[in-house]
Scaffold this motif. Structure first.
Motif, PDB file in Angstrom:
ATOM      1  N   PRO A 124     -17.148 -15.190   0.891  1.00  0.00           N
ATOM      2  CA  PRO A 124     -16.441 -14.403   0.044  1.00  0.00           C
ATOM      3  C   PRO A 124     -15.771 -15.286  -1.008  1.00  0.00           C
ATOM      4  CG  PRO A 124     -15.963 -13.204   1.851  1.00  0.00           C
ATOM      5  CD  PRO A 124     -16.497 -14.442   2.302  1.00  0.00           C
ATOM      6  N   THR A 125     -15.906 -14.886  -2.211  1.00  0.00           N
ATOM      7  CA  THR A 125     -14.964 -16.019  -3.351  1.00  0.00           C
ATOM      8  C   THR A 125     -13.716 -15.373  -3.699  1.00  0.00           C
ATOM      9  OG1 THR A 125     -16.385 -14.532  -5.096  1.00  0.00           O
ATOM     10  CG2 THR A 125     -17.340 -16.801  -4.103  1.00  0.00           C
ATOM     11  N   PHE A 126     -13.138 -14.673  -2.611  1.00  0.00           N
ATOM     12  CA  PHE A 126     -11.870 -13.876  -2.863  1.00  0.00           C
ATOM     13  C   PHE A 126     -10.889 -14.892  -2.956  1.00  0.00           C
ATOM     14  CE2 PHE A 126      -8.856 -10.735  -1.253  1.00  0.00           C
ATOM     15  CZ  PHE A 126      -8.996  -9.756  -2.539  1.00  0.00           C
ATOM     16  N   GLY A 127     -10.024 -15.142  -4.221  1.00  0.00           N
ATOM     17  CA  GLY A 127      -9.257 -16.325  -4.451  1.00  0.00           C
ATOM     18  C   GLY A 127      -7.614 -15.865  -3.988  1.00  0.00           C
ATOM     19  N   TRP A 128      -6.654 -16.757  -4.182  1.00  0.00           N
ATOM     20  CA  TRP A 128      -5.566 -16.628  -3.395  1.00  0.00           C
ATOM     21  C   TRP A 128      -4.793 -15.733  -4.200  1.00  0.00           C
ATOM     22  CZ3 TRP A 128      -4.507 -18.321   1.250  1.00  0.00           C
ATOM     23  CH2 TRP A 128      -5.221 -19.394   1.621  1.00  0.00           C
ATOM     24  N   GLN A 129      -5.037 -15.653  -5.613  1.00  0.00           N
ATOM     25  CA  GLN A 129      -4.272 -14.541  -6.580  1.00  0.00           C
ATOM     26  C   GLN A 129      -4.889 -13.167  -6.177  1.00  0.00           C
ATOM     27  OE1 GLN A 129      -1.525 -15.295  -8.142  1.00  0.00           O
ATOM     28  NE2 GLN A 129      -1.292 -13.088  -8.490  1.00  0.00           N
ATOM     29  N   GLU A 130      -6.031 -13.097  -5.913  1.00  0.00           N
ATOM     30  CA  GLU A 130      -6.729 -11.802  -5.826  1.00  0.00           C
ATOM     31  C   GLU A 130      -5.997 -11.291  -4.554  1.00  0.00           C
ATOM     32  OE1 GLU A 130     -10.375 -13.697  -8.032  1.00  0.00           O
ATOM     33  OE2 GLU A 130      -9.013 -14.497  -6.841  1.00  0.00           O
ATOM     34  N   LEU A 131      -6.131 -12.142  -3.358  1.00  0.00           N
ATOM     35  CA  LEU A 131      -5.518 -11.788  -1.970  1.00  0.00           C
ATOM     36  C   LEU A 131      -4.149 -11.155  -2.195  1.00  0.00           C
ATOM     37  CD1 LEU A 131      -5.939 -11.746   1.001  1.00  0.00           C
ATOM     38  CD2 LEU A 131      -5.189 -14.031   1.168  1.00  0.00           C
ATOM     39  N   LEU A 132      -3.269 -12.109  -2.696  1.00  0.00           N
ATOM     40  CA  LEU A 132      -1.849 -11.668  -3.001  1.00  0.00           C
ATOM     41  C   LEU A 132      -1.767 -10.298  -3.666  1.00  0.00           C
ATOM     42  CD1 LEU A 132       0.969 -12.475  -3.127  1.00  0.00           C
ATOM     43  CD2 LEU A 132       0.983 -13.398  -4.871  1.00  0.00           C
ATOM     44  N   GLU A 133      -2.522  -9.916  -4.692  1.00  0.00           N
ATOM     45  CA  GLU A 133      -2.394  -8.693  -5.540  1.00  0.00           C
ATOM     46  C   GLU A 133      -2.901  -7.543  -4.521  1.00  0.00           C
ATOM     47  OE1 GLU A 133      -4.570  -9.562  -9.168  1.00  0.00           O
ATOM     48  OE2 GLU A 133      -2.947 -10.908  -9.936  1.00  0.00           O
ATOM     49  N   TYR A 134      -4.191  -7.801  -4.173  1.00  0.00           N
ATOM     50  CA  TYR A 134      -4.726  -6.828  -3.075  1.00  0.00           C
ATOM     51  C   TYR A 134      -3.371  -6.285  -2.074  1.00  0.00           C
ATOM     52  CZ  TYR A 134      -7.899  -4.359  -0.356  1.00  0.00           C
ATOM     53  OH  TYR A 134      -8.576  -3.162   0.171  1.00  0.00           O
ATOM     54  N   TRP A 135      -2.789  -7.273  -1.217  1.00  0.00           N
ATOM     55  CA  TRP A 135      -1.893  -7.021  -0.374  1.00  0.00           C
ATOM     56  C   TRP A 135      -0.635  -6.252  -1.164  1.00  0.00           C
ATOM     57  CZ3 TRP A 135       3.199  -9.062  -0.484  1.00  0.00           C
ATOM     58  CH2 TRP A 135       3.920  -8.787   0.740  1.00  0.00           C
ATOM     59  N   ILE A 136      -0.289  -6.665  -2.366  1.00  0.00           N
ATOM     60  CA  ILE A 136       0.795  -6.074  -2.759  1.00  0.00           C
ATOM     61  C   ILE A 136       0.319  -4.416  -3.358  1.00  0.00           C
ATOM     62  CG2 ILE A 136       2.174  -5.782  -5.028  1.00  0.00           C
ATOM     63  CD1 ILE A 136       2.068  -8.750  -5.314  1.00  0.00           C
ATOM     64  N   ARG A 137      -0.805  -4.474  -3.571  1.00  0.00           N
ATOM     65  CA  ARG A 137      -1.229  -2.847  -3.897  1.00  0.00           C
ATOM     66  C   ARG A 137      -1.479  -2.094  -2.700  1.00  0.00           C
ATOM     67  NH1 ARG A 137      -4.644  -5.601  -7.492  1.00  0.00           N
ATOM     68  NH2 ARG A 137      -6.523  -5.197  -6.051  1.00  0.00           N
ATOM     69  N   ASP A 138      -1.572  -2.602  -1.430  1.00  0.00           N
ATOM     70  CA  ASP A 138      -1.877  -2.054  -0.430  1.00  0.00           C
ATOM     71  C   ASP A 138      -0.992  -0.789  -0.041  1.00  0.00           C
ATOM     72  OD1 ASP A 138      -3.562  -1.773   2.271  1.00  0.00           O
ATOM     73  OD2 ASP A 138      -1.703  -2.419   3.311  1.00  0.00           O
ATOM     74  N   CYS A 139       0.329  -1.095  -0.037  1.00  0.00           N
ATOM     75  CA  CYS A 139       1.489  -0.162   0.266  1.00  0.00           C
ATOM     76  C   CYS A 139       2.720  -0.626  -0.408  1.00  0.00           C
ATOM     77  CB  CYS A 139       1.648  -0.046   1.709  1.00  0.00           C
ATOM     78  SG  CYS A 139       2.154  -1.517   2.443  1.00  0.00           S
ATOM     79  N   PRO A 140       3.787   0.055  -0.591  1.00  0.00           N
ATOM     80  CA  PRO A 140       4.894  -0.328  -1.118  1.00  0.00           C
ATOM     81  C   PRO A 140       5.363  -1.459  -0.372  1.00  0.00           C
ATOM     82  CG  PRO A 140       4.926   2.244  -0.973  1.00  0.00           C
ATOM     83  CD  PRO A 140       3.695   1.463  -0.138  1.00  0.00           C
ATOM     84  N   ARG A 141       5.978  -2.596  -1.275  1.00  0.00           N
ATOM     85  CA  ARG A 141       6.782  -3.546  -0.556  1.00  0.00           C
ATOM     86  C   ARG A 141       7.945  -4.016  -1.062  1.00  0.00           C
ATOM     87  NH1 ARG A 141       2.501  -4.816   3.564  1.00  0.00           N
ATOM     88  NH2 ARG A 141       0.766  -4.697   2.474  1.00  0.00           N
ATOM     89  N   HIS A 142       8.803  -4.488  -0.251  1.00  0.00           N
ATOM     90  CA  HIS A 142      10.268  -4.534  -0.869  1.00  0.00           C
ATOM     91  C   HIS A 142      10.198  -5.984  -1.849  1.00  0.00           C
ATOM     92  CE1 HIS A 142      14.578  -6.002  -0.838  1.00  0.00           C
ATOM     93  NE2 HIS A 142      14.741  -4.799  -0.365  1.00  0.00           N
ATOM     94  N   PRO A 143      10.887  -5.899  -2.813  1.00  0.00           N
ATOM     95  CA  PRO A 143      10.821  -6.915  -3.683  1.00  0.00           C
ATOM     96  C   PRO A 143      11.036  -8.273  -3.103  1.00  0.00           C
ATOM     97  CG  PRO A 143      12.120  -5.391  -4.864  1.00  0.00           C
ATOM     98  CD  PRO A 143      11.664  -4.909  -3.413  1.00  0.00           C
ATOM     99  N   ARG A 144      11.943  -8.156  -2.230  1.00  0.00           N
ATOM    100  CA  ARG A 144      12.264  -9.590  -1.443  1.00  0.00           C
ATOM    101  C   ARG A 144      10.970 -10.115  -0.853  1.00  0.00           C
ATOM    102  NH1 ARG A 144      16.532 -10.990   3.138  1.00  0.00           N
ATOM    103  NH2 ARG A 144      16.067 -13.236   3.254  1.00  0.00           N
ATOM    104  N   THR A 145      10.343  -9.142  -0.025  1.00  0.00           N
ATOM    105  CA  THR A 145       9.178  -9.473   0.789  1.00  0.00           C
ATOM    106  C   THR A 145       8.048 -10.103  -0.205  1.00  0.00           C
ATOM    107  OG1 THR A 145       9.605  -7.874   2.367  1.00  0.00           O
ATOM    108  CG2 THR A 145       7.450  -8.814   2.359  1.00  0.00           C
ATOM    109  N   VAL A 146       7.950  -9.395  -1.287  1.00  0.00           N
ATOM    110  CA  VAL A 146       6.828  -9.943  -2.237  1.00  0.00           C
ATOM    111  C   VAL A 146       7.101 -11.289  -2.746  1.00  0.00           C
ATOM    112  CG1 VAL A 146       5.806  -9.465  -4.617  1.00  0.00           C
ATOM    113  CG2 VAL A 146       6.187  -7.540  -3.065  1.00  0.00           C
ATOM    114  N   ARG A 147       8.425 -11.646  -3.164  1.00  0.00           N
ATOM    115  CA  ARG A 147       8.856 -12.896  -3.436  1.00  0.00           C
ATOM    116  C   ARG A 147       8.611 -13.757  -2.484  1.00  0.00           C
ATOM    117  NH1 ARG A 147      13.351 -14.270  -6.778  1.00  0.00           N
ATOM    118  NH2 ARG A 147      13.639 -16.299  -7.046  1.00  0.00           N
ATOM    119  N   GLU A 148       8.772 -13.695  -1.312  1.00  0.00           N
ATOM    120  CA  GLU A 148       8.622 -14.608  -0.257  1.00  0.00           C
ATOM    121  C   GLU A 148       7.167 -14.886   0.075  1.00  0.00           C
ATOM    122  OE1 GLU A 148      10.312 -13.034   3.271  1.00  0.00           O
ATOM    123  OE2 GLU A 148      12.429 -13.499   2.830  1.00  0.00           O
TER     124      GLU A 148
END
Length: 455
Positions: A124-148
């Motif tokens: 797969p040519t899944f990039g780091w930014q796509e991976l991060l954005e997919y994880w963020i969309r998966d379920c609600p995340r605390h802003p601090r966790t997203v920042r980390e």
């Protein structure tokens, strides 16, 4: 697959003949070997009866080989193979090859058809930014966790210099964590936390089949700590008896009555007391509301939001908390119109939890004002409570339930655990060999700085 198996069978037979004719062959057991039938790891012996049951039984026996072909065709991990609606062509192919292998064993000539080329699917040519954005969309995340997570993804992607997530290996994990240790001075516990968080990022994509594997799965952080020379343990220690006496004294916490730091006087006094007498985590205590404190069947509080499902629990109040006026404090807070137990315990931004305020204040106080070593922090109260339980003769499965620790026994997972009445009886066994002052009663609109009574 039919052609591949017949080809492998033919190749194995050619290798057997070549080994018997080799100049350095000692000739041992030659006659026996010539008389042996041609063996093949894919031969399944007597075929199961036709139909669904027989086909599924055959496929289960040959699942590893099927998974290998699926991996070649799709690029997916073998762990993703499931017996489902697509089993029919596999069953037909293996039935045919089993039949023809038996014919070869009887001496019949069965030609090997040409093996078709399988177009191997690329990574797969899944990039780091796509991976991060997919994880963020998966379920609600605390802003601090997203920042980390954003910070870690940036660090990891820059370190790997152009590698995609699908290309990452466990060797890359080790190299990156070593780099974090060298460049940032991270402890073993911090490195484990970073690896666990990154593993959660990969896990979401792997479960949804966007990535073939998770390099952080099963990573041995203790072995890493030994390899790169850092301690794997957190370094937190329980408070000593002398430290507890200093901390919970009229000249210690109870004298810190000025200012709103750490959520005000009542948060600064009651939260550490609750931590000492219940072993609850800082964030669990910081989230408590008036409704979480109950009087029946015994005085207790409920932890409804925690780090994992095992930590959701009800904890009885130690008799000393009741004697010192904790229930009176709760009633006064409720009468003042507050729903949260600690009205002044509020963070200044979305990136931090409210309980971090008292955590930072407490740790700064014990290190800078009391001169305690860095190995004791607020979480050390939880360690202290576990030792108090052991010294009071409280069995481990009881204090595991009190603190929300998962038991290692499968049998302990059955049932609802000990009743609150039993837990209160057990927690009442804890005794401190010194006197703890009684906190000042709650005064509405003066929650930061009550005046000490004359003694």
């Amino acid at each position: 697959m039919y052609a591949t198996i017949l080809q492998q069978d033919e190749q194995e037979y050619r290798e057997l003949v070549a080994s018997l004719l080799a100049p350095d062959s000692d000739g041992k057991d030659t006659d026996e070997r010539w008389l042996m039938p041609r063996e093949n790891p894919f031969f399944v012996g007597k075929l199961p009866p036709a139909g669904l049951v027989g086909d599924v039984a055959l496929l289960k026996a040959l699942r590893p080989y099927i998974a290998q072909h699926l991996h070649l065709a799709t690029g997916r991990d073998t762990s993703f193979w499931r017996l489902g609606e697509g089993y029919e062509p596999f069953a037909a192919a293996f039935r045919a090859v089993s039949r023809d292998l038996k014919r070869r064993q009887k001496g019949e000539e069965v030609p090997t058809p040409p093996v078709p080329e399988i177009a191997v699917k690329g990574k797969p040519t899944f990039g780091w930014q796509e991976l991060l954005e997919y994880w963020i969309r998966d379920c609600p995340r605390h802003p601090r966790t997203v920042r980390e997570m954003q910070t870690l993804v940036q660090s990891l992607s820059q370190f790997l210099r152009g590698k995609l997530p699908a290309d990452m290996s466990k060797q890359d994990v080790t190299a990156w964590l070593r780099h974090e240790r060298d460049s940032r001075g991270n402890s073993g516990k911090t490195l484990e936390k970073k690896g666990t968080l990154m593993g959660a990022l990969f896990s979401v994509a792997v479960k949804d089949e966007l990535l073939p594997s998770n390099p952080f799965t099963g990573f041995d952080y203790k072995r890493l700590a030994l390899k790169i020379g850092v301690q794997s343990e957190s370094g937190r220690e329980p408070f000593s008896l002398a430290q507890l006496q200093t901390l919970f004294s009229a000249e210690g916490l109870f004298a810190q009555s000025k200012g709103n730091g750490g959520g005000g006087y009542y948060a600064r006094v009651w939260i550490p007391l609750l931590g000492l007498f219940t072993g609850a985590r800082l964030d669990e205590l910081g989230r408590l509301t008036v409704d979480d404190v109950q009087r029946e069947p015994v005085p207790h509080f409920r932890i409804r939001r925690a780090k994992n499902s095992e930590s959701l629990r009800s904890v009885p109040l130690h008799p000393q908390l009741i004697e010192h006026g904790f229930l009176d404090y709760v009633e006064a807070i409720q009468a003042a119109g507050h729903s949260r137990l600690w009205p002044l315990l509020r963070s200044r931004g979305a990136l931090h939890t409210d309980s971090e305020m008292i955590g930072r204040w407490f740790n700064r106080y014990v290190h800078e004002r009391l001169g305690f070593p860095r190995t004791v922090v607020f979480h050390s109260l939880r360690h202290t409570f576990k030792d108090l339980c052991r010294n009071a003769g409280i069995v481990s499965d009881v204090h595991h339930q009190l603190t929300g620790h998962a038991s290692g026994s499968v049998g302990d997972r059955y049932g609802e655990g000990y009743s609150l009445e039993v837990l209160q009886t057990e927690i009442s066994k804890i005794r401190l060999p010194f006197t703890v002052p009684r906190p000042e009663p709650y005064i509405p609109d003066q929650s930061a700085a009550p005046q000490r009574r004359a003694t």
